[in-house]
Design a protein around this motif. Structure first.
Motif, PDB file in Angstrom:
ATOM      1  N   GLY A  54       0.805  -1.210   0.000  1.00  0.00           N
ATOM      2  CA  GLY A  54       0.000   0.000   0.000  1.00  0.00           C
ATOM      3  C   GLY A  54       0.839   1.261   0.000  1.00  0.00           C
ATOM      4  N   ALA A  55       0.163   2.412  -0.090  1.00  0.00           N
ATOM      5  CA  ALA A  55       0.850   3.701  -0.150  1.00  0.00           C
ATOM      6  C   ALA A  55       1.623   3.992   1.131  1.00  0.00           C
ATOM      7  CB  ALA A  55      -0.176   4.812  -0.411  1.00  0.00           C
ATOM      8  N   ASP A  56       1.216   3.368   2.252  1.00  0.00           N
ATOM      9  CA  ASP A  56       1.921   3.583   3.522  1.00  0.00           C
ATOM     10  C   ASP A  56       3.118   2.653   3.681  1.00  0.00           C
ATOM     11  OD1 ASP A  56       0.637   1.183   3.881  1.00  0.00           O
ATOM     12  OD2 ASP A  56      -0.469   1.772   5.689  1.00  0.00           O
ATOM     13  N   GLY A  57       3.389   1.814   2.685  1.00  0.00           N
ATOM     14  CA  GLY A  57       4.536   0.931   2.734  1.00  0.00           C
ATOM     15  C   GLY A  57       4.280  -0.426   3.353  1.00  0.00           C
ATOM     16  N   TYR A  58       3.078  -0.658   3.891  1.00  0.00           N
ATOM     17  CA  TYR A  58       2.734  -1.953   4.475  1.00  0.00           C
ATOM     18  C   TYR A  58       2.051  -2.852   3.432  1.00  0.00           C
ATOM     19  CZ  TYR A  58       3.546  -0.234   9.229  1.00  0.00           C
ATOM     20  OH  TYR A  58       4.115   0.265  10.379  1.00  0.00           O
ATOM     21  N   PRO A  59       2.302  -4.148   3.464  1.00  0.00           N
ATOM     22  CA  PRO A  59       1.562  -5.058   2.583  1.00  0.00           C
ATOM     23  C   PRO A  59       0.083  -5.076   2.969  1.00  0.00           C
ATOM     24  CG  PRO A  59       3.556  -6.109   3.404  1.00  0.00           C
ATOM     25  CD  PRO A  59       3.373  -4.844   4.201  1.00  0.00           C
ATOM     26  N   VAL A  60      -0.769  -5.024   1.969  1.00  0.00           N
ATOM     27  CA  VAL A  60      -2.202  -5.157   2.204  1.00  0.00           C
ATOM     28  C   VAL A  60      -2.706  -6.521   1.752  1.00  0.00           C
ATOM     29  CG1 VAL A  60      -2.720  -2.700   2.141  1.00  0.00           C
ATOM     30  CG2 VAL A  60      -2.694  -3.985   0.005  1.00  0.00           C
ATOM     31  N   LYS A  61      -1.988  -7.128   0.815  1.00  0.00           N
ATOM     32  CA  LYS A  61      -2.356  -8.447   0.332  1.00  0.00           C
ATOM     33  C   LYS A  61      -1.111  -9.168  -0.155  1.00  0.00           C
ATOM     34  CE  LYS A  61      -6.874  -7.091  -1.539  1.00  0.00           C
ATOM     35  NZ  LYS A  61      -7.720  -7.046  -2.763  1.00  0.00           N
ATOM     36  N   THR A  62      -1.139 -10.481  -0.027  1.00  0.00           N
ATOM     37  CA  THR A  62      -0.161 -11.299  -0.732  1.00  0.00           C
ATOM     38  C   THR A  62      -0.820 -12.615  -1.082  1.00  0.00           C
ATOM     39  OG1 THR A  62       0.756 -12.267   1.264  1.00  0.00           O
ATOM     40  CG2 THR A  62       1.887 -10.317   0.420  1.00  0.00           C
ATOM     41  N   ILE A  63      -0.239 -13.327  -1.986  1.00  0.00           N
ATOM     42  CA  ILE A  63      -0.729 -14.655  -2.341  1.00  0.00           C
ATOM     43  C   ILE A  63       0.469 -15.561  -2.576  1.00  0.00           C
ATOM     44  CG2 ILE A  63      -0.921 -14.065  -4.802  1.00  0.00           C
ATOM     45  CD1 ILE A  63      -3.323 -16.017  -4.904  1.00  0.00           C
ATOM     46  N   VAL A  64       0.386 -16.770  -2.045  1.00  0.00           N
ATOM     47  CA  VAL A  64       1.439 -17.761  -2.225  1.00  0.00           C
ATOM     48  C   VAL A  64       0.841 -18.982  -2.912  1.00  0.00           C
ATOM     49  CG1 VAL A  64       3.114 -19.266  -1.094  1.00  0.00           C
ATOM     50  CG2 VAL A  64       2.670 -16.990  -0.171  1.00  0.00           C
ATOM     51  N   HIS A  65       1.358 -19.316  -4.077  1.00  0.00           N
ATOM     52  CA  HIS A  65       0.997 -20.551  -4.780  1.00  0.00           C
ATOM     53  C   HIS A  65       2.146 -21.535  -4.630  1.00  0.00           C
ATOM     54  CE1 HIS A  65      -2.676 -19.225  -6.563  1.00  0.00           C
ATOM     55  NE2 HIS A  65      -2.125 -18.287  -7.306  1.00  0.00           N
ATOM     56  N   THR A  66       1.835 -22.752  -4.247  1.00  0.00           N
ATOM     57  CA  THR A  66       2.856 -23.779  -4.098  1.00  0.00           C
ATOM     58  C   THR A  66       2.409 -25.055  -4.784  1.00  0.00           C
ATOM     59  OG1 THR A  66       3.495 -22.871  -1.958  1.00  0.00           O
ATOM     60  CG2 THR A  66       4.251 -25.082  -2.463  1.00  0.00           C
ATOM     61  N   GLU A  67       3.298 -25.650  -5.540  1.00  0.00           N
ATOM     62  CA  GLU A  67       3.023 -26.924  -6.197  1.00  0.00           C
ATOM     63  C   GLU A  67       3.784 -28.030  -5.489  1.00  0.00           C
ATOM     64  OE1 GLU A  67       3.548 -26.903 -10.425  1.00  0.00           O
ATOM     65  OE2 GLU A  67       2.955 -24.794 -10.585  1.00  0.00           O
ATOM     66  N   ALA A  68       3.116 -29.154  -5.253  1.00  0.00           N
ATOM     67  CA  ALA A  68       3.759 -30.304  -4.627  1.00  0.00           C
ATOM     68  C   ALA A  68       3.042 -31.570  -5.044  1.00  0.00           C
ATOM     69  CB  ALA A  68       3.745 -30.172  -3.104  1.00  0.00           C
ATOM     70  N   ASP A  69       3.795 -32.539  -5.551  1.00  0.00           N
ATOM     71  CA  ASP A  69       3.249 -33.848  -5.917  1.00  0.00           C
ATOM     72  C   ASP A  69       2.035 -33.733  -6.839  1.00  0.00           C
ATOM     73  OD1 ASP A  69       5.184 -35.040  -4.317  1.00  0.00           O
ATOM     74  OD2 ASP A  69       3.897 -35.017  -2.554  1.00  0.00           O
ATOM     75  N   GLY A  70       2.107 -32.820  -7.788  1.00  0.00           N
ATOM     76  CA  GLY A  70       1.016 -32.682  -8.740  1.00  0.00           C
ATOM     77  C   GLY A  70      -0.166 -31.891  -8.229  1.00  0.00           C
ATOM     78  N   GLY A  71      -0.121 -31.397  -6.998  1.00  0.00           N
ATOM     79  CA  GLY A  71      -1.210 -30.601  -6.448  1.00  0.00           C
ATOM     80  C   GLY A  71      -0.800 -29.151  -6.282  1.00  0.00           C
ATOM     81  N   MET A  72      -1.772 -28.282  -6.045  1.00  0.00           N
ATOM     82  CA  MET A  72      -1.520 -26.858  -5.875  1.00  0.00           C
ATOM     83  C   MET A  72      -2.164 -26.382  -4.578  1.00  0.00           C
ATOM     84  SD  MET A  72      -0.325 -23.905  -6.933  1.00  0.00           S
ATOM     85  CE  MET A  72      -0.042 -23.928  -8.711  1.00  0.00           C
ATOM     86  N   THR A  73      -1.392 -25.696  -3.757  1.00  0.00           N
ATOM     87  CA  THR A  73      -1.900 -25.059  -2.544  1.00  0.00           C
ATOM     88  C   THR A  73      -1.822 -23.546  -2.721  1.00  0.00           C
ATOM     89  OG1 THR A  73      -1.173 -26.878  -1.121  1.00  0.00           O
ATOM     90  CG2 THR A  73      -1.582 -24.769  -0.065  1.00  0.00           C
ATOM     91  N   SER A  74      -2.924 -22.866  -2.453  1.00  0.00           N
ATOM     92  CA  SER A  74      -2.955 -21.405  -2.523  1.00  0.00           C
ATOM     93  C   SER A  74      -3.315 -20.867  -1.146  1.00  0.00           C
ATOM     94  CB  SER A  74      -3.990 -20.929  -3.541  1.00  0.00           C
ATOM     95  OG  SER A  74      -3.654 -21.366  -4.835  1.00  0.00           O
ATOM     96  N   LEU A  75      -2.455 -20.026  -0.594  1.00  0.00           N
ATOM     97  CA  LEU A  75      -2.707 -19.401   0.700  1.00  0.00           C
ATOM     98  C   LEU A  75      -2.832 -17.899   0.483  1.00  0.00           C
ATOM     99  CD1 LEU A  75      -3.008 -19.797   3.724  1.00  0.00           C
ATOM    100  CD2 LEU A  75      -0.538 -19.565   3.947  1.00  0.00           C
ATOM    101  N   THR A  76      -4.015 -17.387   0.764  1.00  0.00           N
ATOM    102  CA  THR A  76      -4.348 -15.994   0.482  1.00  0.00           C
ATOM    103  C   THR A  76      -4.704 -15.289   1.784  1.00  0.00           C
ATOM    104  OG1 THR A  76      -5.197 -16.525  -1.699  1.00  0.00           O
ATOM    105  CG2 THR A  76      -6.001 -14.502  -0.698  1.00  0.00           C
ATOM    106  N   THR A  77      -4.167 -14.090   1.983  1.00  0.00           N
ATOM    107  CA  THR A  77      -4.444 -13.340   3.215  1.00  0.00           C
ATOM    108  C   THR A  77      -4.565 -11.862   2.921  1.00  0.00           C
ATOM    109  OG1 THR A  77      -3.026 -14.917   4.368  1.00  0.00           O
ATOM    110  CG2 THR A  77      -3.713 -12.977   5.601  1.00  0.00           C
TER     111      THR A  77
END
Length: 272
Positions: free
Chosen positions: A217-240
């Motif tokens: 954000g404009a104040d320098g703090y993260p407002v959102k992130t997303i992490v996509h991870t692949e493992a053993d043919g599957g996908m994990t998405s962690l959103t905050t």
């Protein structure tokens, strides 16, 4: 109740609390498209060096804040244990801790007698899931399921599948930003296009994750992130989504007399 059903539910719930994940938007969220998609209007993007500098500055701010209020969504797309859960509450780092409400969980829905909503607490190097009163016959009248970081269950195939390998780097928000700032793939995608959020979007690959995106954000703090991870043919998405940096919570572990370990519980189920 089968051992596999318990394990799927417990590990996925615990993963989101232990892995202090990133916040972002899933596909279809109209507020996350970066400006520059249009062929006629290409905004100026920062150099990799400038991008790394901006992410490092966000790292410094989040490190000093020590905690934030979060709204997380964990989605697991795999043949072994597909599903998802939503978490809201306060998360801290250095040391890692969390106090989160869990709801909209397909994993809880798979367990007969489990509560529709529950609570996850991470404190003192362990994570606890409130199983509610409806499962007391299977838990030996213990209300809280305890999973210790790096315990015997943490390295098996199903656990690694469900956490998508994120737990292997013990990620928290500042650590995630530090890894991204030092990544050779970090880049500035552009400003957020649409919606009320004013932020610049950065992305790159870091150890243990296929892709990390951060909205600063404009104040320098993260407002959102997303992490996509692949493992053993599957996908994990962690959103905050992050807000209220410096938010306080008790992060108090339940009494030992009220807890049952994951391996102990699985042993009880096997005997039953």
């Amino acid at each position: 109740m089968s051992r596999s059903a318990w394990k799927r539910a417990a590990v996925v719930l615990v993963a989101a609390a232990v892995v202090a994940g990133a916040a972002g938007c899933q596909d279809g969220d109209g507020g996350t498209e970066a400006a520059g998609a249009s062929a006629t209007a290409q905004p100026q993007t920062q150099s990799p060096e400038e991008a790394a500098k901006a992410v490092r500055a966000a790292y410094a701010k989040t490190t000093a804040a020590k905690s934030a209020r979060v709204e997380m969504r964990l989605n697991v797309d795999s043949d072994k244990a597909p599903g998802g859960s939503t978490f809201t509450g306060v998360q801290a780092w250095g040391p890692a801790a969390a106090d989160l409400k869990v709801f909209d969980s397909s994993y809880l829905a798979d367990i007969p007698g489990a509560p529709v909503e529950t609570r996850v607490v991470a404190a003192d190097g362990a994570t606890y899931v409130d199983l509610g009163a409806g499962l007391s016959a299977q838990t030996g009248a213990k209300r809280w399921l305890k999973v210790e970081a790096g315990g015997a269950a943490a390295g098996d195939e199903l656990t690694l599948q469900l956490t998508g390998g994120l737990a292997a780097v013990n990620m928290d928000l500042p650590k995630e930003l530090g890894l991204l700032a030092g990544s050779s793939t970090v880049k500035h995608v552009g400003p957020v296009k649409g919606g009320d959020v004013k932020a610049e979007v950065y992305e790159g690959e870091i150890p243990g994750a296929a892709l990390v995106q951060v909205w600063i954000g404009a104040d320098g703090y993260p407002v959102k992130t997303i992490v996509h991870t692949e493992a053993d043919g599957g996908m994990t998405s962690l959103t905050t989504k992050y807000s209220d940096y410096g938010a306080k919570a008790s992060f108090q572990a339940p009494p030992a007399r009220d807890t049952v370990g994951l391996l102990d519980l699985l042993e009880r189920l096997g005997q039953g």
